[in-house]
Motif scaffolding. Structure first.
Motif, PDB file in Angstrom:
ATOM      1  N   ALA A   9       0.838  -1.194   0.000  1.00 25.52           N
ATOM      2  CA  ALA A   9       0.000   0.000   0.000  1.00 25.52           C
ATOM      3  C   ALA A   9       0.866   1.232   0.000  1.00 25.52           C
ATOM      4  O   ALA A   9       2.046   1.178   0.295  1.00 25.52           O
ATOM      5  N   PHE A  10       0.263   2.328  -0.343  1.00 26.07           N
ATOM      6  CA  PHE A  10       0.920   3.627  -0.277  1.00 26.07           C
ATOM      7  C   PHE A  10       0.235   4.481   0.768  1.00 26.07           C
ATOM      8  O   PHE A  10      -0.991   4.541   0.827  1.00 26.07           O
ATOM      9  N   LEU A  11       1.030   5.109   1.577  1.00 27.54           N
ATOM     10  CA  LEU A  11       0.516   6.157   2.439  1.00 27.54           C
ATOM     11  C   LEU A  11       0.944   7.465   1.798  1.00 27.54           C
ATOM     12  O   LEU A  11       2.116   7.764   1.742  1.00 27.54           O
ATOM     13  N   LEU A  12      -0.023   8.182   1.272  1.00 31.16           N
ATOM     14  CA  LEU A  12       0.287   9.372   0.501  1.00 31.16           C
ATOM     15  C   LEU A  12      -0.071  10.609   1.308  1.00 31.16           C
ATOM     16  O   LEU A  12      -1.219  10.795   1.691  1.00 31.16           O
ATOM     17  N   LEU A  13       0.912  11.427   1.569  1.00 29.18           N
ATOM     18  CA  LEU A  13       0.683  12.681   2.261  1.00 29.18           C
ATOM     19  C   LEU A  13       1.092  13.804   1.326  1.00 29.18           C
ATOM     20  O   LEU A  13       2.258  13.908   0.970  1.00 29.18           O
ATOM     21  N   LEU A  14       0.127  14.593   0.880  1.00 25.83           N
ATOM     22  CA  LEU A  14       0.405  15.640  -0.086  1.00 25.83           C
ATOM     23  C   LEU A  14       0.302  16.991   0.606  1.00 25.83           C
ATOM     24  O   LEU A  14      -0.733  17.325   1.155  1.00 25.83           O
ATOM     25  N   ILE A  15       1.366  17.713   0.589  1.00 26.92           N
ATOM     26  CA  ILE A  15       1.367  19.043   1.172  1.00 26.92           C
ATOM     27  C   ILE A  15       1.389  20.048   0.022  1.00 26.92           C
ATOM     28  O   ILE A  15       2.369  20.141  -0.696  1.00 26.92           O
ATOM     29  N   GLN A  16       0.293  20.743  -0.183  1.00 20.94           N
ATOM     30  CA  GLN A  16       0.210  21.696  -1.269  1.00 20.94           C
ATOM     31  C   GLN A  16       0.257  23.094  -0.675  1.00 20.94           C
ATOM     32  O   GLN A  16      -0.635  23.490   0.061  1.00 20.94           O
ATOM     33  N   CYS A  17       1.317  23.807  -0.965  1.00 21.31           N
ATOM     34  CA  CYS A  17       1.525  25.107  -0.342  1.00 21.31           C
ATOM     35  C   CYS A  17       1.395  26.203  -1.395  1.00 21.31           C
ATOM     36  O   CYS A  17       2.104  26.179  -2.393  1.00 21.31           O
ATOM     37  N   ARG A 320       7.292 -11.017  -2.569  1.00 18.71           N
ATOM     38  CA  ARG A 320       7.719 -10.664  -1.207  1.00 18.71           C
ATOM     39  C   ARG A 320       6.573  -9.955  -0.489  1.00 18.71           C
ATOM     40  O   ARG A 320       5.649  -9.422  -1.092  1.00 18.71           O
ATOM     41  N   ASN A 321       6.682  -9.937   0.828  1.00 19.82           N
ATOM     42  CA  ASN A 321       5.733  -9.191   1.658  1.00 19.82           C
ATOM     43  C   ASN A 321       6.323  -7.810   1.913  1.00 19.82           C
ATOM     44  O   ASN A 321       7.409  -7.702   2.500  1.00 19.82           O
ATOM     45  N   TRP A 322       5.633  -6.775   1.503  1.00 17.36           N
ATOM     46  CA  TRP A 322       6.202  -5.444   1.651  1.00 17.36           C
ATOM     47  C   TRP A 322       5.124  -4.381   1.810  1.00 17.36           C
ATOM     48  O   TRP A 322       3.970  -4.569   1.437  1.00 17.36           O
ATOM     49  N   THR A 323       5.505  -3.297   2.397  1.00 18.90           N
ATOM     50  CA  THR A 323       4.703  -2.079   2.396  1.00 18.90           C
ATOM     51  C   THR A 323       5.593  -0.947   1.916  1.00 18.90           C
ATOM     52  O   THR A 323       6.816  -0.977   2.113  1.00 18.90           O
ATOM     53  N   GLN A 336      10.632   8.351   0.543  1.00 17.66           N
ATOM     54  CA  GLN A 336      10.038   7.065   0.188  1.00 17.66           C
ATOM     55  C   GLN A 336      10.770   5.950   0.916  1.00 17.66           C
ATOM     56  O   GLN A 336      12.000   5.911   0.927  1.00 17.66           O
ATOM     57  N   ASP A 337      10.003   5.074   1.551  1.00 14.83           N
ATOM     58  CA  ASP A 337      10.643   3.944   2.233  1.00 14.83           C
ATOM     59  C   ASP A 337       9.784   2.701   2.075  1.00 14.83           C
ATOM     60  O   ASP A 337       8.550   2.776   2.004  1.00 14.83           O
ATOM     61  N   ALA A 338      10.440   1.580   1.995  1.00 11.54           N
ATOM     62  CA  ALA A 338       9.773   0.277   1.874  1.00 11.54           C
ATOM     63  C   ALA A 338      10.243  -0.620   3.008  1.00 11.54           C
ATOM     64  O   ALA A 338      11.419  -0.591   3.390  1.00 11.54           O
ATOM     65  N   SER A 339       9.318  -1.389   3.556  1.00 15.13           N
ATOM     66  CA  SER A 339       9.636  -2.359   4.607  1.00 15.13           C
ATOM     67  C   SER A 339       9.284  -3.747   4.106  1.00 15.13           C
ATOM     68  O   SER A 339       8.219  -3.943   3.506  1.00 15.13           O
ATOM     69  N   PHE A 340      10.169  -4.692   4.360  1.00 11.67           N
ATOM     70  CA  PHE A 340       9.983  -6.061   3.890  1.00 11.67           C
ATOM     71  C   PHE A 340       9.851  -6.984   5.107  1.00 11.67           C
ATOM     72  O   PHE A 340      10.607  -6.857   6.083  1.00 11.67           O
ATOM     73  N   PHE A 341       8.892  -7.913   5.029  1.00  9.71           N
ATOM     74  CA  PHE A 341       8.537  -8.738   6.170  1.00  9.71           C
ATOM     75  C   PHE A 341       8.700 -10.223   5.837  1.00  9.71           C
ATOM     76  O   PHE A 341       8.561 -10.635   4.672  1.00  9.71           O
ATOM     77  N   ASP A 342       8.988 -11.010   6.878  1.00 10.98           N
ATOM     78  CA  ASP A 342       9.042 -12.457   6.685  1.00 10.98           C
ATOM     79  C   ASP A 342       7.639 -13.042   6.887  1.00 10.98           C
ATOM     80  O   ASP A 342       6.658 -12.310   7.072  1.00 10.98           O
TER      81      ASP A 342
END
Length: 572
Positions: A9-17, A320-323, A336-342
């Motif tokens: 999934a994506f957690l999208l945080l958009l800051i529009q200034c 793989r299992n990832w977010t 941007q960061d990705a986490s991988f799980f067993d």
């Protein structure tokens, strides 16, 4: 396979200034004279708006001062090429001190000039004579303070062309023909101008996919009147349809929206199987003071097909299992960061893309034989084997932690949680991975390519020479921290980074647990403290041997703490 994906999934945080005061296209044009060129009888000092000649000969422009009526959608407005919001001319006289001349007494310098200013259409706006700019250089005394004026400025409004002739120069009242190089006479015109966006203009957007790096570059041409561009993209998983046919479930209301000043945007593609839809449109300004966004037409929709076969690029870490989490800031900046799980849901590797250096930062975790978090490897940049300026790939790194003395074998619990090595764990190898890229142990060692090789452009920088070493004399790296547990599953010992703080070094943190006697508890805190079974006692020994005792309640909250024992003889 799809059934192997735990969660993506994506957690999208958009800051529009959008600032309250919009700067728009603010351009400054200047010309100057320095030193002996500031003289009577020399050629006139002139400065001109680059669009001045166009405005003199054409009529498809207007002036739009503040406050003003908002622009509307009539064809007469969009028939104009641009609107001038404001124009300010400035003439300045400045003392720089660049010649390092020491003055022993107060002096005053004056420049007198005539100036002719022209409006946007070429009409004479003003014709002034005898304008003066005065500088004062003084020395304070015990009885008075003398003001120092090292720059003098005069402003002229709504001017687009200035013609200046010097008529007089004085120093302490005496006339001069020229000045030394400590003095500068400058003329400038600052124009805030907005080009009118035609809403009927449809931009075209192209893509360029890098299948190795799994990135896509979007590009679109310049659109006259665009102050910025809005790029939207939305990924639709193939779980919503069958096959590789075009997907119709896209909804741009849920799209990622990025406002950009540039005409290109590069992004990674950490998506599962499906289609990435994208489009772009120009954004201009209108309204009072050009403070409101005005949106142009959308480009034709484009797609990036993400499939195992037959697509533009293969899915991100399929099987793989990832977010993946992406946080956006203004102008398309992102983290941007990705986490991988067993298979048990334990986080085993985290990868973060550093967009300033374009390197991937990799941190790996290991569990012991009971499945408890046991080893945390220091985050390090994954440097490629060559072309450091190209950055590294945003992906899962297979062989990032190599075991010392294992001939390329991967680091695992076999090297730190067996009876034979529980109190004397093995370290990481400082060699590179099979493809020549750096590993976790390699980075914090003398074998780091940023220190030891001649690969440009990052090698041999002074800051890289200061990268710490976490190795023993035998080149065994301990770039990780370790946690040991007691028989009750509580933390018994923790190590820090480096060979001087590893398990078995004598410089670790140790924890001791015990109960609290009612009598002792009452003596310490009084009879109103409550029952002893509501409290626990923990003793902590830091790497220097200093003991701390802590009392906690049933919620684990700290009630009291104190140092106990003797002060360590030395800190080593």
């Amino acid at each position: 396979m799809k059934n192997n994906i735990l969660f993506s999934a994506f957690l999208l945080l958009l800051i529009q200034c959008l600032p309250n005061t919009v700067s728009g296209h603010v351009n400054t044009y200047l010309n100057y004279r320095q030193g002996s060129d500031i003289a009577i009888g020399t050629s006139n000092l002139q400065v001109k708006d680059e669009w001045y000649q166009y405005m003199v000969s054409s009529s498809d422009w207007n002036n739009h001062p503040q406050p003003a009526t908002p622009l509307n959608d009539s064809t007469t407005v969009y028939g104009n090429k641009f609107a001038n919001r404001k124009a300010i001319g400035r003439v300045s006289f400045q003392y720089t001190g660049s010649q390092n001349i020491a003055y022993s007494s107060t002096w005053t310098a004056t420049v007198t000039y005539n100036i002719v200013g022209y409006a946007a259409g070429g009409a004479v706006l003003f014709n002034k004579t005898g304008e003066k700019l005065i500088l004062n250089y003084g020395f304070p005394t015990t009885s008075s303070i003398v003001a120092v004026y090292d720059k003098s400025v005069l402003e002229y409004q709504k001017v687009h062309f200035m013609d200046i002739s010097i008529t007089g120069i004085t120093l302490n009242g005496s006339s001069l023909t020229a000045l030394n190089n400590d003095f500068i006479l400058e003329a400038s015109i600052e124009v805030e101008r907005y080009f009118i966006l035609n809403p009927a203009t449809v931009p075209t957007i192209t893509k360029s996919v890098n299948t190795t790096l799994k990135t896509v570059d979007f590009a679109w041409p310049f659109v006259l009147g665009a102050e910025e561009y809005e790029l939207q993209f939305v990924h639709v998983s193939d779980q919503l349809t069958s096959g590789t046919t075009a997907l119709s479930q896209r909804n741009y209301a849920n799209a990622t929206k990025i406002f950009l000043n540039e005409q290109t945007y590069k992004m990674t593609l950490p998506y599962e199987r499906g289609v990435l839809y994208y489009r772009v449109r120009p954004v201009g300004r209108h309204g009072k003071g050009f403070s409101e966004r005005f949106f142009g037409s959308w480009s034709t929709e484009g797609t990036v097909n993400i499939f195992t076969t037959g697509g533009d690029v293969t899915p991100f870490e399929n099987g793989r299992n990832w977010t993946c989490h992406t946080t956006y800031a203004e102008h398309g900046k992102r983290a941007q960061d990705a986490s991988f799980f067993d298979g048990t849901g334990q986080n085993r590797q985290s990868v973060t893309k550093d967009n300033s250096t374009n390197f991937a930062m990799v941190a790996e975790n290991f569990v012991d034989f009971e499945g408890r978090p046991a080893v945390n490897v220091m985050p390090t940049p994954a440097l490629p084997s060559s072309n450091l300026s190209g950055g590294s790939i945003f992906k899962f790194y297979e062989d990032y932690c190599l075991a010392f003395g294992a001939s390329g074998g991967l680091f695992s619990k076999d090297y730190f949680d067996l009876n034979s090595n529980r109190q004397n764990p093995k370290g990481l190898a400082t060699t590179t991975a099979s493809g020549g890229a750096t590993t976790a142990g390699n980075f914090f060692s003398q074998n780091n390519p940023l220190i030891s090789s001649s690969v440009s452009p990052l090698t041999n920088y002074g800051m890289n020479q200061a990268i710490p070493k976490a190795t023993t004399s035998g080149n065994e790296s301990f770039a990780y921290s370790r946690v040991l547990y007691d028989d009750h599953g509580r933390v018994a010992e923790e190590s820090a980074i480096g060979p001087d703080h590893k398990i078995g070094s004598g410089h670790t943190i140790k924890y001791y647990y015990g109960g609290v006697g009612q009598e002792k508890l009452d003596r310490l805190f009084g009879p109103e403290v409550g029952y002893a079974e509501h409290y626990s006692k923990k003793m902590i020994k830091d790497p220097n041997g200093q003991l701390t005792v802590q009392y906690e309640n049933l919620s684990g909250q700290l009630v009291a703490s104190a140092y106990v024992g003797n002060v360590p003889l030395r800190h080593s």
